[in-house]
Design a protein around this motif. Structure first.
Motif, PDB file in Angstrom:
ATOM      1  N   ALA A   7      -2.719  -5.470   1.483  1.00 29.67           N
ATOM      2  CA  ALA A   7      -1.388  -6.179   1.759  1.00 29.67           C
ATOM      3  C   ALA A   7      -0.632  -5.599   2.834  1.00 29.67           C
ATOM      4  O   ALA A   7      -0.039  -6.191   3.568  1.00 29.67           O
ATOM      5  CB  ALA A   7      -0.484  -5.981   0.517  1.00 29.67           C
ATOM      6  N   THR A   8      -0.989  -4.207   3.594  1.00 35.13           N
ATOM      7  CA  THR A   8      -0.439  -3.939   4.627  1.00 35.13           C
ATOM      8  C   THR A   8      -1.351  -4.219   5.853  1.00 35.13           C
ATOM      9  O   THR A   8      -0.871  -3.851   6.882  1.00 35.13           O
ATOM     10  CB  THR A   8      -0.136  -2.436   4.572  1.00 35.13           C
ATOM     11  OG1 THR A   8      -1.531  -1.825   4.365  1.00 35.13           O
ATOM     12  CG2 THR A   8       0.896  -2.044   3.275  1.00 35.13           C
ATOM     13  N   SER A  13      -0.800  -8.884   5.147  1.00 38.20           N
ATOM     14  CA  SER A  13       0.649  -8.786   5.535  1.00 38.20           C
ATOM     15  C   SER A  13       1.428 -10.404   5.802  1.00 38.20           C
ATOM     16  O   SER A  13       2.452 -10.760   5.639  1.00 38.20           O
ATOM     17  CB  SER A  13       1.164  -8.005   6.385  1.00 38.20           C
ATOM     18  OG  SER A  13       0.421  -8.078   7.974  1.00 38.20           O
ATOM     19  N   LYS A  14       0.372 -11.001   6.699  1.00 35.09           N
ATOM     20  CA  LYS A  14       0.736 -12.369   7.141  1.00 35.09           C
ATOM     21  C   LYS A  14       0.760 -13.260   5.839  1.00 35.09           C
ATOM     22  O   LYS A  14       1.707 -14.237   5.783  1.00 35.09           O
ATOM     23  CB  LYS A  14      -0.290 -12.886   8.236  1.00 35.09           C
ATOM     24  CG  LYS A  14      -0.072 -12.051   9.515  1.00 35.09           C
ATOM     25  CD  LYS A  14      -0.912 -12.432  10.573  1.00 35.09           C
ATOM     26  CE  LYS A  14      -1.098 -11.688  11.686  1.00 35.09           C
ATOM     27  NZ  LYS A  14       0.229 -11.853  12.444  1.00 35.09           N
ATOM     28  N   ALA A  31       1.815  -6.328  -4.224  1.00 31.70           N
ATOM     29  CA  ALA A  31       1.037  -6.196  -3.154  1.00 31.70           C
ATOM     30  C   ALA A  31      -0.047  -4.875  -3.465  1.00 31.70           C
ATOM     31  O   ALA A  31       0.797  -3.736  -4.005  1.00 31.70           O
ATOM     32  CB  ALA A  31       1.973  -5.828  -2.191  1.00 31.70           C
ATOM     33  N   ALA A  39       3.662   0.992   2.380  1.00 31.36           N
ATOM     34  CA  ALA A  39       4.313  -0.368   1.906  1.00 31.36           C
ATOM     35  C   ALA A  39       5.788  -0.211   1.750  1.00 31.36           C
ATOM     36  O   ALA A  39       6.517  -1.164   1.002  1.00 31.36           O
ATOM     37  CB  ALA A  39       3.689  -0.446   0.351  1.00 31.36           C
ATOM     38  N   LEU A  42       7.422  -3.943   2.350  1.00 31.49           N
ATOM     39  CA  LEU A  42       7.176  -4.618   1.336  1.00 31.49           C
ATOM     40  C   LEU A  42       8.110  -4.350   0.198  1.00 31.49           C
ATOM     41  O   LEU A  42       8.700  -5.230  -0.262  1.00 31.49           O
ATOM     42  CB  LEU A  42       5.631  -4.589   0.709  1.00 31.49           C
ATOM     43  CG  LEU A  42       4.691  -4.947   1.987  1.00 31.49           C
ATOM     44  CD1 LEU A  42       3.321  -5.099   1.402  1.00 31.49           C
ATOM     45  CD2 LEU A  42       4.697  -6.757   2.296  1.00 31.49           C
TER      46      LEU A  42
END
Length: 300
Positions: A7-8, A13-14, A31, A39, A42
């Motif tokens: 997720a990062t 992330s997009k 995430a 994170a 997020l």
């Protein structure tokens, strides 16, 4: 609950950004990260942070609890190809144990003959992962992404405007380059809509482009002639080694250049266009944007 692994990273992330922009509430997004401190952004957005590692199934089972749909972004492990395959199998195994209902998996586009190409190891990892997913009993969508347009910049290097030369062993091979941002948007669209169950999507551009044409596009923006040279593989390796490029990158550049030369990424398809609801960004437009910005910055 929709969970996005990696997720990062640049793609993950997009995807999350597109999910939010398309109306998915932050409370309905999870995430997966390896370290919670990575994170923070997020977390500030209200997204659930799940801690897990592809190499540790138990951590993944816990992280996937309560998840309905999952985007499994392929591992970026730089070790042996087998590591990636094991990571994907671990994630799918954990998802099944956690009762995840649907997995969308980011694979890679394939053409006949890939088994004997320079990217065979990379491809075989995806083949094995896809097969394991199909046999898991979990509903799936396989996203066979093509090579990123952003990789063009890595392959041609930063000094093109000064040297007026692109040096890369892709011969006259072409690739159906796609923008990572648009692959992320397509993945988000799949995660929030129905009708994608047990389907495999080749996500390519509608036109394949080779480095001769890329050189012409750069020439157009810079207002001077940029020449494409495709040396023999061993000569290319020697040139990079003399320039001090690490062996890891020499191997990577050679693998992709040879794979492009063999036409392994030359596949034109309209699936991505359909998922986006518009034509994907062309290589011409991408090159124009990148080098126009660089010119403006150099003049500022």
């Amino acid at each position: 609950m929709i969970l996005v692994t990696g997720a990062t990273g640049n793609l993950g992330s997009k995807v999350i950004a597109h999910l939010l922009n398309k109306g998915t509430a932050a409370k309905d997004i999870a995430a997966l990260v390896r370290e919670e401190e990575d994170a923070s952004t997020l977390k500030e957005q209200g997204i659930h942070i799940r801690i897990g590692d592809y190499a540790e199934i138990d951590s993944l089972v816990k992280a996937f609890a309560g998840v309905d749909k999952m985007l499994l972004i392929s591992s970026n492990d730089r070790g042996a190809v087998e590591n990636r395959t094991k990571h994907h199998i671990n994630a799918i195994t954990a998802a099944k144990a956690a009762n995840v209902k649907h997995i969308a998996y980011t694979s890679f586009v394939r053409k006949p003959g890939h088994e004997n190409s320079a990217i065979s190891g990379f491809q075989n990892s995806h083949v094995e992962s896809e097969n394991f997913l199909k046999e898991s009993g979990i509903t799936y969508t396989i996203l066979q992404n093509c090579i990123y347009q952003e990789m063009i910049l890595a392959f041609i290097g930063e000094g093109v405007a000064e040297t007026d030369t692109i040096l890369f062993p892709a011969q006259d091979g072409k690739a159906s380059w796609v923008l990572r941002e648009e692959l992320a948007e397509a993945a988000a669209n799949i995660l929030i809509t129905n009708g994608h169950e047990n389907k495999t999507y080749p996500l390519t551009n509608t036109t394949s482009v080779g480095f001769e044409q890329i050189a012409a596009y750069i020439s157009e923006v810079l207002g001077k002639k940029v020449t494409y040279v495709s040396p023999a593989v061993e000569d290319f390796k020697a040139i990079l080694a003399k320039a001090g490029v690490p062996d890891l990158y020499i191997g990577m550049f050679t693998m992709w250049g040879t794979g492009i030369a063999a036409g392994m990424m030359d596949l034109e398809d309209t699936t991505l266009e359909i998922l986006l609801g518009r034509k994907p960004t062309s290589v011409h437009r991408f090159i124009e944007q990148v080098y126009r910005i660089e010119q403006e910055q150099s003049l500022a």
